[in-house]
Design a protein around this motif. Structure first.
Motif, mmCIF file in Angstrom:
data_model
loop_
_atom_site.group_PDB
_atom_site.id
_atom_site.type_symbol
_atom_site.label_atom_id
_atom_site.label_comp_id
_atom_site.label_asym_id
_atom_site.label_seq_id
_atom_site.Cartn_x
_atom_site.Cartn_y
_atom_site.Cartn_z
ATOM 1 N N ASP A 183 59.182 -30.902 -7.959
ATOM 2 C CA ASP A 183 58.661 -32.312 -7.459
ATOM 3 C C ASP A 183 57.254 -32.271 -8.301
ATOM 4 O OD1 ASP A 183 57.474 -34.516 -6.436
ATOM 5 O OD2 ASP A 183 57.682 -34.057 -4.371
ATOM 6 N N SER A 202 55.279 -34.845 -8.433
ATOM 7 C CA SER A 202 54.456 -36.068 -7.606
ATOM 8 C C SER A 202 53.067 -35.377 -7.864
ATOM 9 C CB SER A 202 54.849 -36.042 -6.533
ATOM 10 O OG SER A 202 56.244 -36.547 -6.083
ATOM 11 N N THR A 221 57.484 -30.466 -0.175
ATOM 12 C CA THR A 221 57.029 -31.762 -0.347
ATOM 13 C C THR A 221 57.812 -32.800 0.414
ATOM 14 O OG1 THR A 221 58.097 -32.173 -2.406
ATOM 15 C CG2 THR A 221 55.853 -31.114 -2.497
ATOM 16 N N LYS A 241 59.483 -35.173 -0.605
ATOM 17 C CA LYS A 241 60.598 -35.459 -1.519
ATOM 18 C C LYS A 241 61.751 -34.072 -1.589
ATOM 19 C CE LYS A 241 58.632 -38.627 -4.820
ATOM 20 N NZ LYS A 241 58.303 -38.832 -5.911
ATOM 21 N N ILE A 242 61.121 -32.994 -1.618
ATOM 22 C CA ILE A 242 62.022 -31.703 -1.429
ATOM 23 C C ILE A 242 62.617 -31.568 -0.193
ATOM 24 C CG2 ILE A 242 61.770 -29.311 -1.753
ATOM 25 C CD1 ILE A 242 61.826 -30.485 -4.392
ATOM 26 N N ARG A 296 56.782 -27.222 -3.967
ATOM 27 C CA ARG A 296 57.281 -28.209 -4.965
ATOM 28 C C ARG A 296 58.521 -27.942 -5.665
ATOM 29 N NH1 ARG A 296 53.758 -31.619 -7.285
ATOM 30 N NH2 ARG A 296 51.751 -31.923 -6.450
ATOM 31 N N CYS A 328 68.146 -36.562 -7.325
ATOM 32 C CA CYS A 328 67.057 -36.405 -7.832
ATOM 33 C C CYS A 328 66.406 -37.550 -8.557
ATOM 34 C CB CYS A 328 66.884 -35.096 -8.708
ATOM 35 S SG CYS A 328 67.226 -33.427 -8.061
ATOM 36 N N ARG A 349 64.616 -40.000 -6.242
ATOM 37 C CA ARG A 349 63.627 -39.398 -5.666
ATOM 38 C C ARG A 349 62.540 -39.144 -6.761
ATOM 39 N NH1 ARG A 349 67.820 -38.003 -2.701
ATOM 40 N NH2 ARG A 349 67.697 -37.922 -0.509
ATOM 41 N N LEU A 409 62.601 -36.867 -8.978
ATOM 42 C CA LEU A 409 62.488 -35.150 -9.259
ATOM 43 C C LEU A 409 63.139 -34.659 -10.236
ATOM 44 C CD1 LEU A 409 63.542 -34.211 -5.383
ATOM 45 C CD2 LEU A 409 61.215 -34.155 -6.356
#
Length: 128
Positions: free
Chosen positions: A9, A11, A42, A44-45, A78, A101, A104, A106
């Motif tokens: 990630d 981010s 995170t 997203k993960i 991450r 991915c 998101r 990723l």
């Protein structure tokens, strides 16, 4: 034996490095490779792991595709590694995971590939 796919990630890394520098940044953030606490993923993960668990099951047994569950977390949540066993349909999972991915933002990495990046936020991966 397992086949591993790594998700990272990016981010809040500003600016997001281009593909030539991205692997270096990821290695720096992973550092010594010490595992992060299970709850440190995170958002997203965490969302991606939830998707994978719902789609493919969240346990390790003789019928599962995982050799480890939940996925190992590094770099303060991450970085996660999906460990697929020999029974897993690697290509199908990689294609579905790549789509998730991309949605998101990723990075998906196949560490065994000549070009390790499957997807990147800049669109430089092999499936972008």
């Amino acid at each position: 034996m397992s086949k591993d796919l790594i998700v990272f990630d990016p981010s809040n890394i500003s600016p997001v490095p281009h593909d030539g520098e991205l692997l270096k940044v990821i290695h720096e953030l992973v550092g010594e490779g010490e595992e992060s606490a299970p709850g440190s993923a995170t958002d997203k993960i965490r969302d991606l792991v939830l998707w994978a668990g719902q789609k493919y099951g969240a346990s390790v047994d003789q019928d599962s595709q995982w050799t480890l569950w939940p996925p190992a977390l590094l770099a303060d949540g991450r970085h996660c590694t999906f460990n697929l066993g020999l029974k897993a349909d690697m290509m199908t999972f990689m294609m579905l995971l790549a789509d998730q991915c991309k949605r998101r933002g990723l990075v998906l990495i196949d560490p065994s590939g000549r070009n390790p990046f499957v997807t990147t936020p800049s669109g430089a991966g092999i499936l972008d």
